[in-house]
Design an enzyme around this catalytic site. Sequence first.
Site, PDB file in Angstrom:
ATOM      1  N   LYS A 129     -50.254   3.879  -2.614  1.00 56.98           N
ATOM      2  CA  LYS A 129     -50.955   4.977  -1.682  1.00 56.98           C
ATOM      3  C   LYS A 129     -50.535   5.500  -0.799  1.00 56.98           C
ATOM      4  O   LYS A 129     -49.571   4.986  -0.261  1.00 56.98           O
ATOM      5  CB  LYS A 129     -51.976   3.816  -0.910  1.00 56.98           C
ATOM      6  CG  LYS A 129     -53.127   5.051  -0.124  1.00 56.98           C
ATOM      7  CD  LYS A 129     -54.370   4.136   0.561  1.00 56.98           C
ATOM      8  CE  LYS A 129     -55.375   4.886   1.033  1.00 56.98           C
ATOM      9  NZ  LYS A 129     -54.347   5.723   2.584  1.00 56.98           N
ATOM     10  N   ASP A 131     -48.555   8.344   1.962  1.00 58.39           N
ATOM     11  CA  ASP A 131     -49.423   8.528   3.342  1.00 58.39           C
ATOM     12  C   ASP A 131     -49.137  10.363   3.361  1.00 58.39           C
ATOM     13  O   ASP A 131     -47.978  10.381   3.793  1.00 58.39           O
ATOM     14  CB  ASP A 131     -49.121   7.222   4.111  1.00 58.39           C
ATOM     15  CG  ASP A 131     -50.018   6.991   5.239  1.00 58.39           C
ATOM     16  OD1 ASP A 131     -50.634   8.309   5.294  1.00 58.39           O
ATOM     17  OD2 ASP A 131     -48.987   7.410   6.796  1.00 58.39           O
ATOM     18  N   TYR A 239     -53.138  11.727  -8.748  1.00 55.65           N
ATOM     19  CA  TYR A 239     -53.525  10.794  -9.292  1.00 55.65           C
ATOM     20  C   TYR A 239     -55.316  10.747 -10.123  1.00 55.65           C
ATOM     21  O   TYR A 239     -56.223   9.450  -9.806  1.00 55.65           O
ATOM     22  CB  TYR A 239     -54.181  10.223  -7.569  1.00 55.65           C
ATOM     23  CG  TYR A 239     -54.984  10.441  -6.608  1.00 55.65           C
ATOM     24  CD1 TYR A 239     -56.030  10.885  -6.763  1.00 55.65           C
ATOM     25  CD2 TYR A 239     -54.009  11.118  -4.995  1.00 55.65           C
ATOM     26  CE1 TYR A 239     -57.061  11.145  -6.021  1.00 55.65           C
ATOM     27  CE2 TYR A 239     -54.906  12.220  -4.868  1.00 55.65           C
ATOM     28  CZ  TYR A 239     -56.180  11.898  -4.636  1.00 55.65           C
ATOM     29  OH  TYR A 239     -57.145  12.603  -3.842  1.00 55.65           O
ATOM     30  N   LYS A 328     -54.905  -1.967   2.390  1.00 60.34           N
ATOM     31  CA  LYS A 328     -53.803  -1.370   3.137  1.00 60.34           C
ATOM     32  C   LYS A 328     -52.846  -2.512   3.473  1.00 60.34           C
ATOM     33  O   LYS A 328     -52.787  -3.356   3.826  1.00 60.34           O
ATOM     34  CB  LYS A 328     -54.677  -1.149   4.666  1.00 60.34           C
ATOM     35  CG  LYS A 328     -55.805  -0.153   3.699  1.00 60.34           C
ATOM     36  CD  LYS A 328     -55.148   1.187   4.312  1.00 60.34           C
ATOM     37  CE  LYS A 328     -54.830   1.830   5.154  1.00 60.34           C
ATOM     38  NZ  LYS A 328     -55.652   2.551   5.985  1.00 60.34           N
ATOM     39  N   CYS A 422     -22.067   5.916  34.749  1.00 64.99           N
ATOM     40  CA  CYS A 422     -22.340   4.506  33.204  1.00 64.99           C
ATOM     41  C   CYS A 422     -22.596   3.227  34.070  1.00 64.99           C
ATOM     42  O   CYS A 422     -21.961   2.564  34.703  1.00 64.99           O
ATOM     43  CB  CYS A 422     -21.180   4.576  32.871  1.00 64.99           C
ATOM     44  SG  CYS A 422     -21.070   3.094  30.968  1.00 64.99           S
ATOM     45  N   CYS A 440     -21.280   8.240  27.849  1.00 67.11           N
ATOM     46  CA  CYS A 440     -19.795   7.935  29.136  1.00 67.11           C
ATOM     47  C   CYS A 440     -18.928   8.493  28.923  1.00 67.11           C
ATOM     48  O   CYS A 440     -18.004   8.375  27.782  1.00 67.11           O
ATOM     49  CB  CYS A 440     -20.384   6.411  29.539  1.00 67.11           C
ATOM     50  SG  CYS A 440     -19.182   5.444  30.092  1.00 67.11           S
ATOM     51  N   CYS A 446     -14.201   2.113  29.285  1.00 68.64           N
ATOM     52  CA  CYS A 446     -15.667   1.809  29.921  1.00 68.64           C
ATOM     53  C   CYS A 446     -16.386   0.049  27.998  1.00 68.64           C
ATOM     54  O   CYS A 446     -16.136   0.771  27.100  1.00 68.64           O
ATOM     55  CB  CYS A 446     -16.522   2.509  29.036  1.00 68.64           C
ATOM     56  SG  CYS A 446     -18.737   1.537  28.569  1.00 68.64           S
TER      57      CYS A 446
END
Length: 685
Positions: A129, A131, A239, A328, A422, A440, A446
């Site tokens: 099905k 969407d 379909y 569904k 940061c 950062c 770091c």
Amino acid sequence: MNNNTPENIVGKVEKLHKQLHYHNHKYYVEDDPEIPDSEYDKLLRELQAIEEEYPETLTEDSPSQRVGAAPLGEFTQVKHLLPMLSLANAFSEKELIAFEKRLKDRLVSLDDKENTEEDKMLEFAVEPKLDGLAVSLLYKKGILVQGATRGDGETGENITENVRTINSIPLKLIGNHIPETLEVRGEVYMPKASFEKLNQVARENDEKTFVNPRNAAAGSLRQLDSRKTAKRKLAMYCYATGLIEGMELPTTHYDALQQLASWGFRICPDIKVVKGVAGCIQYYEEIGTKRDNLAYDIDGVVYKINQLDLQKELGFVSRAPRWAIAHKFPAQEEMTVVEDIEFQIGRTGALTPVARLKPVFVGGVTVTNATLHNMDEIRRKDVRVGDTVIVRRAGDVIPEVARIVPHLRPEHTQIISMPENCPICDSKVEQIEGEAVARCSGGLFCGAQSKQSIKHFASRKALDIDGLGDKLVEQLFDEKLIENISDLYGLETEQLADLERMGEKSAQNLIDALQQSKTPTLARFIYSLGIREVGETTAKSLANHYRSLDALKQTDEENLQKVDDVGPIVASHVVSFFQQDHNNDVIDALLKAGVTPQEPEQIESEMALKLTGKIYVLTGTFTAMKRTEAKTQLEALGAKVTGSVSKNTTAVIAGEKAGSKRTKAEKLGVSVFDENKLMELLGSN
């Protein structure tokens, strides 16, 4: 106390009518849903349950009796030759079994013979099905004359010019025995790749993004300017058929679709025919496992009685055919509350806002965190701490906050702003003009970026530290033996030998590899630092231009842009990197540990001039040297070495077992050299 008095029931029904009409309008007419499909389905099922228990509450204008929604007013109206009805839904195997029983019971009542359909296994045509948006296509003598949306099932919108832009919709049918009049029904959808590209462009232009591919398809089909629709890359699968005049279709739904395919229509390749409800359930489970890898969104499976004569016998109820049902998938969108918003630091230093959520079950898992992508998204969606939001999840994709629910916003919510420093290393947070992502500036220092920077530093194209793979880097971090790349050169054999799966020999091999890596070319060293946007080619250009690390560190953006392959963005990243004291501390520690980048020698030979501007491709196995070494030497002589063959290639240098690249070169008429010719180019005996 029983609250189900006639007055209370009527009031409840009126409230549900109002809610469903409102959300139906938001979804179908405005393409701006406020609640997920699962919430709408819950409201509708609640109303249906009341109407079943209290039949006197069922009215003609009930949302349970509507097929779709009123059409938009911008297009001319089209009355469908046959109604375009929607499907009833099943959400469980129990409901699917009940559906099959209803079919058998009705077929028994319609059949006077003793041998009834109850004794036979029903045959179903089954398909995903999609969407998307249901449309009707009308052909006269094989020519497309009209395209229309479903609208309210009786009347839709004329979108002929827009459907003409969809490449998968034939303007003229092919094949034989084409009917005089043919109406085809199908689902127009937007492939996932097109959807992501569309939203990316929208973000870059600071425009509103689409919630999901279904809304994107609907919005694209409703563009008054068909040229805009043409840019959206829509597609369609057929379909069903509507009105047909001038020929008879095959006797089954499946064969009818194959007939449509023979006339040039696209039909879903996953359509199958199965026996009974057990076959339907097996198909549902199979498609569910494929769902995340499909090129388009689906939200369930459709089952239809395959025999067309049985479809005719079973007929319709007011809003749906009796002979079909949509099974569904569990909801992948749900509502919850944002309890906090924090910023995570990624491996490239990118700051990503993450919503901490009240736990909610979405798409099969409990979700407590969801990404908000960047500050532009937070501002665009107006997400605040305390908001009720729709959370979306698709397969293994990180859950995201799709949108807020405005009417549920409390009085006091917290507006979020980007942190200046940061949260991991306290380095300055920077955002390049024109970029959506803030980062950062800590780079090598770091902690959030250190693991990735070490893996990059040790990689084959950087310092090529043999034996220092990703798993070992993780292990060294976990044992707190390293924090950044400079710590690698302080490791000792005894420390490494004590690690799991290492031993003395492996430990010594790694120490030796680290020692050998201390004299990289300047280009490799620059590349190994992981400066944003500085790849191999740019690193070589920088090394050849500045010829020393100190000269590169002291330059500015204006001078950097005089270097080949360096534009304003790259120049900004380079300057920013070397302005950070943390990064310079790590580089100083590397130099103190004995890492000595080798500055490029000036090449003024006649051979170098001959190779400048030449483009080579290396393929196969060489005996005199590794391909990586050959590439380095060719580039040192001014040549460019690429990985793909084109008409611009000077020559392909083919070693043993050369494959497709040699074949392509021969087809294009590009010269093919052997290893002896390579050695001549390099000036070697």
